[in-house]
Scaffold this motif. Structure first.
Motif, mmCIF file in Angstrom:
data_model
loop_
_atom_site.group_PDB
_atom_site.id
_atom_site.type_symbol
_atom_site.label_atom_id
_atom_site.label_comp_id
_atom_site.label_asym_id
_atom_site.label_seq_id
_atom_site.Cartn_x
_atom_site.Cartn_y
_atom_site.Cartn_z
ATOM 1 N N LEU A 176 0.818 -1.217 0.000
ATOM 2 C CA LEU A 176 0.000 0.000 0.000
ATOM 3 C C LEU A 176 0.850 1.264 0.000
ATOM 4 C CD1 LEU A 176 -2.853 -0.957 2.509
ATOM 5 C CD2 LEU A 176 -2.961 -0.912 0.005
ATOM 6 N N ASN A 177 2.125 1.147 0.360
ATOM 7 C CA ASN A 177 3.010 2.309 0.390
ATOM 8 C C ASN A 177 3.836 2.498 -0.878
ATOM 9 O OD1 ASN A 177 3.294 4.074 2.956
ATOM 10 N ND2 ASN A 177 2.908 2.020 3.765
ATOM 11 N N ILE A 178 3.839 1.493 -1.772
ATOM 12 C CA ILE A 178 4.662 1.631 -2.985
ATOM 13 C C ILE A 178 3.868 1.590 -4.274
ATOM 14 C CG2 ILE A 178 6.685 0.628 -1.837
ATOM 15 C CD1 ILE A 178 6.175 -1.936 -3.457
ATOM 16 N N VAL A 179 2.624 1.106 -4.219
ATOM 17 C CA VAL A 179 1.848 0.976 -5.450
ATOM 18 C C VAL A 179 1.460 2.353 -5.989
ATOM 19 C CG1 VAL A 179 -0.434 0.826 -4.353
ATOM 20 C CG2 VAL A 179 -0.001 -0.379 -6.514
ATOM 21 N N GLU A 180 1.360 2.454 -7.320
ATOM 22 C CA GLU A 180 1.046 3.731 -7.973
ATOM 23 C C GLU A 180 -0.459 3.888 -8.111
ATOM 24 O OE1 GLU A 180 2.808 6.327 -11.721
ATOM 25 O OE2 GLU A 180 2.699 4.149 -11.907
ATOM 26 N N TRP A 181 -0.985 5.066 -7.711
ATOM 27 C CA TRP A 181 -2.417 5.322 -7.752
ATOM 28 C C TRP A 181 -2.804 6.462 -8.704
ATOM 29 C CZ3 TRP A 181 -2.290 2.975 -2.545
ATOM 30 C CH2 TRP A 181 -3.230 1.948 -2.414
ATOM 31 N N ALA A 182 -1.826 7.069 -9.306
ATOM 32 C CA ALA A 182 -1.997 8.102 -10.333
ATOM 33 C C ALA A 182 -0.585 8.323 -10.875
ATOM 34 C CB ALA A 182 -2.571 9.398 -9.749
ATOM 35 N N PRO A 183 -0.433 8.945 -12.027
ATOM 36 C CA PRO A 183 0.919 9.138 -12.554
ATOM 37 C C PRO A 183 1.854 9.808 -11.545
ATOM 38 C CG PRO A 183 -0.685 9.667 -14.235
ATOM 39 C CD PRO A 183 -1.461 9.434 -12.966
ATOM 40 N N GLY A 184 2.853 9.072 -11.061
ATOM 41 C CA GLY A 184 3.815 9.610 -10.114
ATOM 42 C C GLY A 184 3.334 9.686 -8.681
ATOM 43 N N VAL A 185 2.136 9.185 -8.403
ATOM 44 C CA VAL A 185 1.571 9.232 -7.048
ATOM 45 C C VAL A 185 1.614 7.822 -6.458
ATOM 46 C CG1 VAL A 185 -0.466 9.736 -5.650
ATOM 47 C CG2 VAL A 185 0.072 11.165 -7.638
ATOM 48 N N TYR A 186 2.462 7.643 -5.449
ATOM 49 C CA TYR A 186 2.709 6.308 -4.902
ATOM 50 C C TYR A 186 2.300 6.226 -3.435
ATOM 51 C CZ TYR A 186 5.641 5.989 -9.065
ATOM 52 O OH TYR A 186 6.097 6.004 -10.363
ATOM 53 N N GLY A 187 1.642 5.153 -3.093
ATOM 54 C CA GLY A 187 1.307 4.894 -1.707
ATOM 55 C C GLY A 187 -0.026 5.487 -1.283
ATOM 56 N N ALA A 188 -0.551 4.926 -0.199
ATOM 57 C CA ALA A 188 -1.886 5.278 0.275
ATOM 58 C C ALA A 188 -2.022 6.744 0.682
ATOM 59 C CB ALA A 188 -2.262 4.379 1.454
ATOM 60 N N GLU A 189 -1.020 7.263 1.394
ATOM 61 C CA GLU A 189 -1.126 8.651 1.883
ATOM 62 C C GLU A 189 -1.146 9.645 0.732
ATOM 63 O OE1 GLU A 189 -1.682 11.660 4.586
ATOM 64 O OE2 GLU A 189 -1.789 9.499 4.902
ATOM 65 N N ALA A 190 -0.207 9.504 -0.194
ATOM 66 C CA ALA A 190 -0.168 10.414 -1.346
ATOM 67 C C ALA A 190 -1.427 10.271 -2.187
ATOM 68 C CB ALA A 190 1.075 10.148 -2.187
ATOM 69 N N ALA A 191 -1.928 9.042 -2.325
ATOM 70 C CA ALA A 191 -3.139 8.805 -3.122
ATOM 71 C C ALA A 191 -4.355 9.451 -2.479
ATOM 72 C CB ALA A 191 -3.367 7.303 -3.277
ATOM 73 N N ALA A 192 -4.494 9.303 -1.161
ATOM 74 C CA ALA A 192 -5.630 9.900 -0.457
ATOM 75 C C ALA A 192 -5.604 11.421 -0.560
ATOM 76 C CB ALA A 192 -5.620 9.471 1.006
ATOM 77 N N GLN A 193 -4.417 12.001 -0.403
ATOM 78 C CA GLN A 193 -4.288 13.454 -0.518
ATOM 79 C C GLN A 193 -4.560 13.918 -1.947
ATOM 80 O OE1 GLN A 193 -3.932 15.517 1.912
ATOM 81 N NE2 GLN A 193 -3.159 14.301 3.620
ATOM 82 N N HIS A 194 -4.020 13.181 -2.914
ATOM 83 C CA HIS A 194 -4.147 13.563 -4.327
ATOM 84 C C HIS A 194 -5.593 13.479 -4.806
ATOM 85 C CE1 HIS A 194 -2.992 13.863 -8.599
ATOM 86 N NE2 HIS A 194 -3.852 12.879 -8.808
ATOM 87 N N HIS A 195 -6.275 12.394 -4.493
ATOM 88 C CA HIS A 195 -7.613 12.158 -5.039
ATOM 89 C C HIS A 195 -8.741 12.747 -4.186
ATOM 90 C CE1 HIS A 195 -6.470 9.631 -8.407
ATOM 91 N NE2 HIS A 195 -5.723 8.884 -7.623
ATOM 92 N N PHE A 196 -8.538 12.771 -2.860
ATOM 93 C CA PHE A 196 -9.649 13.159 -1.985
ATOM 94 C C PHE A 196 -9.314 14.286 -1.006
ATOM 95 C CE2 PHE A 196 -10.109 8.517 -2.842
ATOM 96 C CZ PHE A 196 -11.191 8.616 -3.719
ATOM 97 N N GLY A 197 -8.072 14.770 -1.001
ATOM 98 C CA GLY A 197 -7.703 15.872 -0.128
ATOM 99 C C GLY A 197 -7.787 15.547 1.344
ATOM 100 N N LYS A 198 -7.489 14.305 1.705
ATOM 101 C CA LYS A 198 -7.541 13.893 3.113
ATOM 102 C C LYS A 198 -6.450 12.870 3.375
ATOM 103 C CE LYS A 198 -11.755 12.179 3.096
ATOM 104 N NZ LYS A 198 -12.952 11.412 3.511
ATOM 105 N N SER A 199 -6.240 12.545 4.643
ATOM 106 C CA SER A 199 -5.227 11.552 4.982
ATOM 107 C C SER A 199 -5.752 10.148 4.703
ATOM 108 C CB SER A 199 -4.851 11.667 6.457
ATOM 109 O OG SER A 199 -5.936 11.260 7.279
#
Length: 222
Positions: free
Chosen positions: A141-164
């Motif tokens: 969950l910390n290394i998988v890519e969730w958007a171009p250049g966005v890796y891991g659960a924390e970055a994905a949550a912030q990028h897509h939903f603006g939350k932790s």
């Protein structure tokens, strides 16, 4: 040349032992994508800092027998081989487990290559032997890519939903799981009808996954 081959084969075995206690600083996929001009947006968080909804959604979508197999789901793998032998085209389903995907992302490379699979299978079993299931899903969950250049659960949550990542709802977790097969084209924050449809199916699966997720529970006394 022999030294290079030896290093490529041995370093993942050694690093697996290291990563049992130390967070991986970067993955091979991150580095390869960075070389192509894609940035790296990532922040490591422990599994306790990720909403339980996310591992449940990802396991429901990607690897329902995660807690039962030992790195490779041979039942699914046999089905894929049978499909390939019975048909004149590539099988429509895959058998890539979360340990296999972790091995690929962390140590190998992307794409459909038979050579990679030959390395990926034993490496996934080795990682599953060394790591607990909690550690495996934590690293994934910390290394998988969730958007171009966005890796891991924390970055994905912030990028897509603006939350932790700790505040992800079931619906948001299902949307993130829905984009994993193709995070370059799919968007969890602005989902298409297709992504929403997949997320709805994942939500249904999550509701019945409880008995199959015992390996995610923290051992008593910790």
């Amino acid at each position: 040349m022999l030294y290079v081959v030896t290093f490529v084969l041995v370093s993942p075995l050694v690093l697996t032992l290291v990563y049992a206690v130390v967070p991986p600083p970067v993955s091979n996929i991150m580095l390869l994508r960075a070389l192509s001009g894609v940035g790296i947006d990532r922040q490591w968080v422990s599994l306790d800092e990720i909403s339980p909804n996310l591992p449940r959604a990802v396991i429901s979508s990607e690897d329902a027998r995660f807690c039962q197999h030992r790195g490779v789901d041979w039942r699914e793998f046999q089905g894929v081989i049978e499909d390939a032998l019975e048909k004149d085209e590539a099988p429509i389903r895959g058998a890539s487990t979360i340990p296999m995907q972790t091995a690929k992302n962390l140590f190998l490379w992307d794409g459909r290559f038979a050579v990679r699979k030959l390395v990926e299978l034993p490496l996934a079993m080795w990682m599953d032997f060394v790591w607990s299931k909690r550690r495996m899903i934590e690293i994934y969950l910390n290394i998988v890519e969730w958007a171009p250049g966005v890796y891991g659960a924390e970055a994905a949550a912030q990028h897509h939903f603006g939350k932790s990542a700790k505040r992800l709802t079931k619906r948001e977790a299902a949307l993130l799981a829905a984009v994993l097969p193709n995070p370059i084209k799919r968007n969890a924050g602005k989902p298409s009808k297709g992504v929403r449809r997949i997320a709805n199916r994942i939500l249904l699966r999550m509701s019945g996954m409880g008995p199959y997720l015992a390996c995610l529970e923290r051992p008593s006394g910790l």
